[in-house]
Design a protein around this motif. Structure first.
Motif, mmCIF file in Angstrom:
data_model
loop_
_atom_site.group_PDB
_atom_site.id
_atom_site.type_symbol
_atom_site.label_atom_id
_atom_site.label_comp_id
_atom_site.label_asym_id
_atom_site.label_seq_id
_atom_site.Cartn_x
_atom_site.Cartn_y
_atom_site.Cartn_z
ATOM 1 N N LYS A 251 0.918 -0.803 -0.202
ATOM 2 C CA LYS A 251 0.358 0.176 0.010
ATOM 3 C C LYS A 251 0.810 0.967 0.258
ATOM 4 N N LYS A 252 0.122 2.553 -0.116
ATOM 5 C CA LYS A 252 1.174 3.315 -0.959
ATOM 6 C C LYS A 252 0.459 4.631 0.821
ATOM 7 N N ILE A 253 0.960 5.377 0.841
ATOM 8 C CA ILE A 253 0.472 6.114 2.767
ATOM 9 C C ILE A 253 -0.832 7.091 2.084
ATOM 10 N N SER A 254 -0.704 7.236 0.367
ATOM 11 C CA SER A 254 -2.319 7.430 0.326
ATOM 12 C C SER A 254 -3.076 6.638 0.864
ATOM 13 N N ASP A 255 -2.994 5.590 0.388
ATOM 14 C CA ASP A 255 -3.958 4.307 0.321
ATOM 15 C C ASP A 255 -4.160 4.113 1.630
ATOM 16 N N ILE A 256 -3.422 4.587 2.581
ATOM 17 C CA ILE A 256 -3.505 4.350 4.823
ATOM 18 C C ILE A 256 -4.101 5.419 4.799
ATOM 19 N N LEU A 257 -4.404 6.848 4.245
ATOM 20 C CA LEU A 257 -4.497 7.547 4.825
ATOM 21 C C LEU A 257 -6.318 7.353 4.641
ATOM 22 N N LYS A 258 -5.846 6.913 2.730
ATOM 23 C CA LYS A 258 -7.525 7.214 2.491
ATOM 24 C C LYS A 258 -8.613 6.244 3.571
ATOM 25 N N GLU A 259 -8.264 5.436 3.594
ATOM 26 C CA GLU A 259 -8.728 3.624 4.777
ATOM 27 C C GLU A 259 -9.214 4.686 6.122
ATOM 28 N N ASN A 260 -8.341 5.333 6.005
ATOM 29 C CA ASN A 260 -8.563 6.191 7.833
ATOM 30 C C ASN A 260 -8.996 7.623 7.769
ATOM 31 N N ASP A 261 -9.763 8.409 6.864
ATOM 32 C CA ASP A 261 -10.324 9.218 6.676
ATOM 33 C C ASP A 261 -9.155 10.636 6.986
ATOM 34 N N MET A 262 -7.948 9.918 7.123
ATOM 35 C CA MET A 262 -7.355 11.476 7.258
ATOM 36 C C MET A 262 -6.768 11.519 6.645
ATOM 37 N N ASP A 263 -5.562 13.422 6.084
ATOM 38 C CA ASP A 263 -4.534 13.770 6.009
ATOM 39 C C ASP A 263 -3.288 14.164 6.676
ATOM 40 N N VAL A 264 -2.545 14.341 5.827
ATOM 41 C CA VAL A 264 -1.206 14.823 6.937
ATOM 42 C C VAL A 264 -1.253 16.423 6.357
ATOM 43 N N VAL A 265 -1.119 17.002 7.072
ATOM 44 C CA VAL A 265 -1.199 18.885 6.590
ATOM 45 C C VAL A 265 0.467 19.101 5.830
ATOM 46 N N ARG A 266 1.272 18.574 7.061
ATOM 47 C CA ARG A 266 3.028 19.505 7.230
ATOM 48 C C ARG A 266 3.112 18.268 7.627
ATOM 49 N N PHE A 267 5.207 18.457 7.980
ATOM 50 C CA PHE A 267 6.075 17.540 8.359
ATOM 51 C C PHE A 267 6.935 18.018 8.487
ATOM 52 N N VAL A 268 7.916 17.798 9.178
ATOM 53 C CA VAL A 268 9.137 18.537 9.410
ATOM 54 C C VAL A 268 10.345 17.469 9.947
ATOM 55 N N ARG A 269 11.435 17.731 9.073
ATOM 56 C CA ARG A 269 11.954 16.203 9.422
ATOM 57 C C ARG A 269 13.385 17.447 10.203
ATOM 58 N N PHE A 270 13.299 16.631 11.205
ATOM 59 C CA PHE A 270 15.557 17.557 12.040
ATOM 60 C C PHE A 270 16.429 16.157 11.416
ATOM 61 N N GLU A 271 17.519 16.451 11.225
ATOM 62 C CA GLU A 271 18.810 14.858 11.607
ATOM 63 C C GLU A 271 19.780 15.669 11.987
ATOM 64 N N LYS A 272 20.287 15.495 13.756
ATOM 65 C CA LYS A 272 21.316 16.050 13.966
ATOM 66 C C LYS A 272 22.376 16.208 13.066
ATOM 67 N N GLY A 273 22.625 17.409 12.780
ATOM 68 C CA GLY A 273 23.919 17.915 12.322
ATOM 69 C C GLY A 273 24.283 17.469 10.814
ATOM 70 N N GLU A 274 22.939 17.489 10.347
ATOM 71 C CA GLU A 274 23.060 17.328 8.540
ATOM 72 C C GLU A 274 22.816 18.523 8.194
ATOM 73 N N GLY A 275 24.003 19.237 7.198
ATOM 74 C CA GLY A 275 24.058 20.063 6.369
ATOM 75 C C GLY A 275 25.203 20.444 7.168
ATOM 76 N N ILE A 276 25.794 20.537 8.188
ATOM 77 C CA ILE A 276 27.039 21.461 8.769
ATOM 78 C C ILE A 276 28.573 20.936 8.497
ATOM 79 N N GLU A 277 29.729 21.393 8.372
ATOM 80 C CA GLU A 277 30.516 20.796 7.650
ATOM 81 C C GLU A 277 31.233 20.633 8.842
#
Length: 292
Positions: A251-277
């Motif tokens: 299944k795709k995430i879209s399928d899972i969301l449709k089955e549960n009558d839910m939608d994702v509005v937004r998200f943020v993912r932070f990974e420690k130190g990403e982009g820091i030289e």
């Protein structure tokens, strides 16, 4: 009368916070040398000497309000992984996340200027400066995001603060929200859906895909048709709803969301130190330099 120029000068010389510098100058009647000595005695000027060090370790953390309607994600960096395991540092990072939820600062600069909710009478900057002095490493609050929702805000922390995800969904379904947070942590989507991908990025990708197909010997007309099929794979890599659900790849995430009558509005993912030289240390070279 202590001037802003004096405060700025002392801050540049010691690396201490603005309010610490102002207090030091007030206590010493504007004597710069005595003010520096005052800050050193308080252990505050010590922090300034560490401000040039690269802080690429640390923690990413989230805090959610009790009603699940407001949440914050924050990255606070330190120099070593050892400090990231320090309970005092962990408590400070959580306090910062809670501060963001409760006080809603506009940006990091505004956050640092706010009165700390954990230490009355001190700004967040002053608390941070004191932590640098007592813990003994350069630290900084790098970035944060804050969500308010009529639905639900959920979080997921992976690897003892290495990766954090904050998500806003339209329905109060904590278990599914957490599953999707874990999906984001593992699969690294950049957008919720394809409509959010900038047009110039899509155009560039289509151009690359067309050249790839033509390099395979396909005529231009056929290559253009192949682009549309391959573009779906591109979206599946960077768009959350087009990805296969990690817990059930059929299944795709879209399928899972449709089955549960839910939608994702937004998200943020932070990974420690990403982009820091990070400065690469060569121990053998360092020893050789010292022996010369």
């Amino acid at each position: 009368m202590i001037t802003a120029a004096q405060v700025k000068d002392l801050r540049e010389k010691t690396g201490a916070g603005m309010m610490d510098c102002k207090k030091a100058l007030t206590e010493t009647n504007g004597d710069m040398e005595k003010a520096i000595e005052y800050l050193r005695e308080k252990g505050i000027a010590k922090a300034g000497k560490k401000s040039g060090r690269i802080a690429a370790e640390g923690l990413v953390e989230c805090y959610i309000s009790e009603d699940g309607k407001t949440g914050a994600i924050v990255e606070v960096n330190a120099e070593t992984d050892f400090v990231a395991k320090n309970q005092e540092f962990k408590d400070f990072v959580m306090d910062v996340a809670k501060q963001i939820v409760e006080k809603n600062p506009a940006d990091v600069e505004a956050l640092l200027a706010q009165e700390s909710i954990s230490e009355a009478g001190k700004t967040v900057q002053e608390v941070l400066t004191n932590k640098i002095a007592t813990i003994g490493e350069n630290m900084n609050i790098r970035r944060f995001a804050r969500f308010e929702s009529e639905g639900l805000v959920a979080k997921y922390i992976h690897g003892d603060g290495k990766i954090a995800v904050l998500i806003e969904v339209t329905k109060n379904n904590p278990d599914l929200a957490k599953d999707i947070c874990m999906q984001i942590a593992a699969a690294r989507p950049e957008f919720v859906r394809d409509s959010e991908v900038p047009e110039e990025r899509v155009a560039k990708e289509m151009e690359i895909l067309k050249v790839q197909a033509m390099n395979e010997g396909k005529p231009e007309a056929i290559a253009e048709k192949m682009v549309q099929g391959r573009l779906k794979k591109f979206y599946a890599e960077i768009c959350l709803v087009d990805q296969e659900f990690v817990k059930d790849p059929s299944k795709k995430i879209s399928d899972i969301l449709k089955e549960n009558d839910m939608d994702v509005v937004r998200f943020v993912r932070f990974e420690k130190g990403e982009g820091i030289e990070k400065k690469e240390e060569n121990f053998a070279e360092e020893v050789a330099k010292q022996l010369k």
